[in-house]
Design a protein around this motif. Structure first.
Motif: not given
Length: 252
Positions: A72-84, A102-109
């Protein structure tokens, strides 16, 4: 590709809260850091109504597991190998009846935040999110009724909107109106403009003297008519199509 725990795809039971169907919210974790995935899993599996159905260590793995496990939901990191995470989000969101992302970010901007939103993400969370906020975000995104992490999402939208021209310059070609807007009733257009201002269902109900149930019905119809996934996409759509301009909203 690191193997991660997986469960079978849903068979009509793992539906989002408020859908009228039984079953927990099914979550797929996509992050190349095992410790972060472990932390998110421990938090989410501590809730009776949330189930982590799989883990991906790169974007390509996330796409494969999303199609196979139907979360139902994916928690998705931005910077990953193979495919971002941006491309993975785009591929997952392009599928029929795809999960909320839901994109997981390190900084709010984060510099990739808007790319993720335009690719089809429903919201953003900081990686240092409080456990209670993480669980709440997953439930809200699964229900489709609200924009999660308002502080982050609103600041991102504000930055995006401020980068658009407030009005067409003299002699310039105006933004072309999307024909789909003609399918909205006058009230639905008013509600869409209010959504673009960042108003909640309760605030929209108060403004137009409606019940919250009626507002929810309007929102569902707007999303269906405009072929949008959620409220975040509706906000972006309203600005990109010129329905509202930066000076009209998002004054935080």
């Amino acid at each position: 590709m690191e193997p991660g725990p997986e469960t079978a795809p849903r068979e009509g039971t793992g539906q989002a809260p408020g859908s009228g169907q039984p079953g927990p919210v099914r979550v797929l974790l996509a992050d190349d850091q095992p410790l972060l995935r472990m932390g998110f899993r421990l938090i989410l599996e501590g809730e009776d109504d949330v189930e982590v159905v799989g883990e991906a260590s790169d974007g390509a793995d996330a796409v494969r597991l999303a199609r196979r496990l139907e979360p139902d939901v994916v928690l998705m990191d931005v910077r990953m190998p193979v495919m971002d995470g941006i491309e993975a989000t785009r591929q997952i969101a392009a599928g029929p009846q795809g999960p909320r992302i839901i994109i997981l970010t390190t900084f709010d901007l984060d510099e990739y935040a808007f790319a993720g939103l335009q690719a089809g993400a429903s919201a953003f969370l900081l990686k240092d999110v409080a456990p209670a906020e993480l669980v709440s975000a997953v439930r809200l995104v699964a229900s489709g009724d609200a924009v999660v992490a308002p502080r982050v999402t609103q600041r991102l939208l504000e930055t995006y909107v401020r980068g658009l021209p407030a009005a067409p310059e003299a002699g310039s070609r105006p933004v072309q109106r999307d024909p789909l807007l003609d399918g909205l009733t006058p009230r639905e257009q008013e509600v869409l403009e209010a959504i673009a201002e960042g108003l909640s269902n309760a605030e929209i109900a108060h403004r137009f003297f409606l019940s919250e149930a009626t507002v929810k019905t309007h929102v569902r119809r707007i999303l269906a008519k405009l072929h949008l996934r959620d409220r975040v996409q509706a906000v972006v759509y309203a600005y990109e199509t010129g329905l509202v301009v930066p000076s009209q909203g998002l004054d935080y």
